[in-house]
Enzyme design. Sequence first.
Site, PDB file in Angstrom:
ATOM      1  N   ASP A   3      -3.512   5.444  -0.917  1.00 32.35           N
ATOM      2  CA  ASP A   3      -4.697   5.370  -0.055  1.00 32.35           C
ATOM      3  C   ASP A   3      -5.372   3.999  -0.167  1.00 32.35           C
ATOM      4  OD1 ASP A   3      -5.825   5.695  -2.544  1.00 32.35           O
ATOM      5  OD2 ASP A   3      -7.009   7.467  -2.041  1.00 32.35           O
ATOM      6  N   GLU A  44      -4.542   3.796 -14.588  1.00 37.80           N
ATOM      7  CA  GLU A  44      -4.996   2.529 -14.001  1.00 37.80           C
ATOM      8  C   GLU A  44      -6.159   1.934 -14.800  1.00 37.80           C
ATOM      9  OE1 GLU A  44      -5.717   2.795  -9.788  1.00 37.80           O
ATOM     10  OE2 GLU A  44      -6.503   0.745  -9.663  1.00 37.80           O
TER      11      GLU A  44
HETATM   12  O1  KIV Z   1      -3.575   3.794  -3.620  1.00 37.21           O
HETATM   13  C1  KIV Z   1      -2.855   3.128  -4.373  1.00 37.21           C
HETATM   14  O2  KIV Z   1      -2.216   2.151  -3.986  1.00 37.21           O
HETATM   15  C2  KIV Z   1      -2.781   3.542  -5.770  1.00 37.21           C
HETATM   16  C3  KIV Z   1      -2.209   2.580  -6.774  1.00 37.21           C
HETATM   17  C4  KIV Z   1      -3.194   1.548  -7.130  1.00 37.21           C
HETATM   18  C5  KIV Z   1      -1.750   3.271  -7.995  1.00 37.21           C
HETATM   19  O3  KIV Z   1      -3.210   4.608  -6.104  1.00 37.21           O
END
Ligand code: KIV
Length: 272
Positions: A42, A185
């Site tokens: 997202d 993260e």
């Molecule tokens: O939305 C995304 O790209 C993510 C990554 C940062 C893990 O959740």
Amino acid sequence: MRPGELIDFKKKGRAITVLTAWDSISSSIVEASGADVVLVGDSLAMTVLGHATTLPVTLEEMLHHVKAVGRGFNSPLKNQPLVICDLPFLSYQCGQDEAVAAAGKLLKHSCAAAVKVEGAEPEVLIVIERLVRMGIPVMGHLGLTPQSVHKTGYQQQAIDPSSQERLVKQANQLQDSGCFSLVIEHVPGALASRIRALLKIPVIGIGAGEDCDGQIRVTADLLGLTSTQPPFSPSLVPGRQIFIDSLQAWVQQQHQQAENPTTTESQPRSDY
Ligand code: KIV
């Protein structure tokens, strides 16, 4: 590849690589890179759609993008990367039925074989258990969870001992709820390393140090395409500047050719 196969990768000590994609061009490039997994994250709300946070992106928009991602692959199905799609904000927080309907829609109408959800609040754990029982594989996501930006900001998470213990507990709960893998993260590397050692499912890090079972990156960040670079995810190339320089050169060339129409580019080609 089935999502559960990532657990075998962990057992064998094979590093897992995950890159995001958002359309057919990006997925064909990511596929050619050899990455194991494509995440339709997202984060596309910000990197592609121009929103300030991930919150505004809708389920319909996620579906639109994950379908385009599937159309970009060039190899036969069995060789294509595993595709995971984020469940966007408010598509799973309001209850199990809505979550099954949202995740089911993504799996029914696109190449996605699994979904990712953020957090490990009791309500989220119940949703994950239900999704897994319904045959929908789930990737968890802890640490900096951008859907909670209004609560946490974008700073590093789990710095003090009590929040570190909470994160360890939540990681275990996500595994017990049936997640096949976990993204962590922007947390201290030592914490990610500890969770990796505790869990049977793979821990995929971003801004969480090197001692993870795999790494995940937002491809637009890695290629230096975004105008604001997350401090924990440096770019490999100054992609944005490379593209701007190339396009500026092309624009200037067009002006020069218009001013001097005898240059070779503007001549009709004799081989047609
Ligand atoms: O939305 C995304 O790209 C993510 C990554 C940062 C893990 O959740």
